[in-house]
Motif scaffolding. Structure first.
Motif, PDB file in Angstrom:
ATOM      1  N   LYS A  66     -49.389  57.255   8.913  1.00  0.00           N
ATOM      2  CA  LYS A  66     -49.642  57.522  10.325  1.00  0.00           C
ATOM      3  C   LYS A  66     -50.538  56.469  10.973  1.00  0.00           C
ATOM      4  N   LYS A 102     -38.986  55.122  14.148  1.00  0.00           N
ATOM      5  CA  LYS A 102     -39.977  55.808  13.322  1.00  0.00           C
ATOM      6  C   LYS A 102     -41.365  55.263  13.627  1.00  0.00           C
ATOM      7  N   SER A 103     -42.367  56.128  13.461  1.00  0.00           N
ATOM      8  CA  SER A 103     -43.741  55.724  13.788  1.00  0.00           C
ATOM      9  C   SER A 103     -44.200  54.559  12.925  1.00  0.00           C
ATOM     10  N   SER A 104     -43.792  54.534  11.656  1.00  0.00           N
ATOM     11  CA  SER A 104     -44.187  53.432  10.769  1.00  0.00           C
ATOM     12  C   SER A 104     -43.576  52.114  11.246  1.00  0.00           C
ATOM     13  N   LYS A 148     -42.780  51.344  14.340  1.00  0.00           N
ATOM     14  CA  LYS A 148     -43.474  50.952  15.569  1.00  0.00           C
ATOM     15  C   LYS A 148     -44.826  50.327  15.253  1.00  0.00           C
TER      16      LYS A 148
END
Length: 252
Positions: free
Chosen positions: A226, A169-171, A173
């Protein structure tokens, strides 16, 4: 001639301090006193563990002193002098004249005569103070009944509560890429499981359901972020709120 020699000595002295401290440091231990005033902080309290102190040649960053922000120190000045640590404890932390504090009050193994390093940050008009325990460990007075120990870390980051090798997940990373977020994630994880162990030990798992539900909501909210600023705000807020549920383990 003597004036030139004196200036050179001062410059070399200042450089040696910077060279010794240039690195990443992490809060590795929380000491508390054995007085009856201890009410807010526990031994190795996870709300303070894993906070960061980053020292580079021209800038210092930390979230130790501010708590919910990363403070940046620019064009700093350094003063270094020898002090008696028990004298410092009684001057800065004793609640009244009848209270006598010593390193034994905090169970700290340290020599009495130590280096105090004051770092003045003109851009934020603040002075940060470190006490040299040894070359790789420094002490910072935190609250009236707690002292933080920061330890030099050789790597550039600290491990969050999950494996960054499987972060999808972007969070996740973003957390893995930011030393402050990684430390904060570790703190939240440790606070949560300290609470869970307490409820499990007292066999009141049903009362834990609200905390579990709030933790799930926090994770869902975190996944919507984000950027790092969004994560920083949400994670600090949750850490503070979650910490209110954590039982304090006091030495008396």
């Amino acid at each position: 001639m003597f004036r030139i020699f004196f200036i050179l000595v001062i410059l070399l002295f200042s450089f040696s301090i910077k060279a010794n401290l240039n690195d990443n440091w992490v809060v590795s231990k929380v000491y508390i006193s054995d007085t009856v005033y201890t009410k807010k902080v526990s031994y190795d309290d996870p709300i303070y563990l894993n906070r960061i102190f980053q020292w580079k040649e021209n800038v210092i960053k930390t979230n130790i002193y501010s708590g919910d922000q990363i403070e940046t120190c620019l064009s700093y000045n350094i003063n270094k002098f020898v002090v008696n640590f028990d004298d410092i404890l009684n001057r800065k932390m004793a609640k009244n004249n009848n209270e006598i504090l010593t390193t034994k009050s905090f169970d700290i193994n340290i020599k009495q005569s130590i280096n105090q390093i004051d770092i003045f940050c003109p851009n934020i008009n603040r002075t940060w103070t470190l006490f040299e325990k040894n070359a790789n460990e420094y002490l910072i007075i935190n609250t009236y009944d707690s002292i933080l120990e920061i330890k030099r870390i050789k790597h550039q980051n600290i491990e969050p509560s999950f494996s960054c090798s499987i972060a999808r997940k972007s969070s996740e990373k973003l957390i893995c890429q930011n030393i402050y977020l990684s430390g904060l994630d570790r703190s939240i994880h440790d606070i949560y499981y300290n609470i869970k162990k307490y409820y499990d030990y007292n066999n009141v798992q049903k009362d834990f359901e609200e905390i579990y539900s709030n933790q799930r909501k926090f994770i869902q909210k975190r996944e919507l972020c984000k950027d790092e600023n969004c994560l920083m705000d949400i994670m600090y807020q949750h850490a503070r709120e979650l910490h209110e549920y954590m039982p304090l383990v006091t030495p008396y």
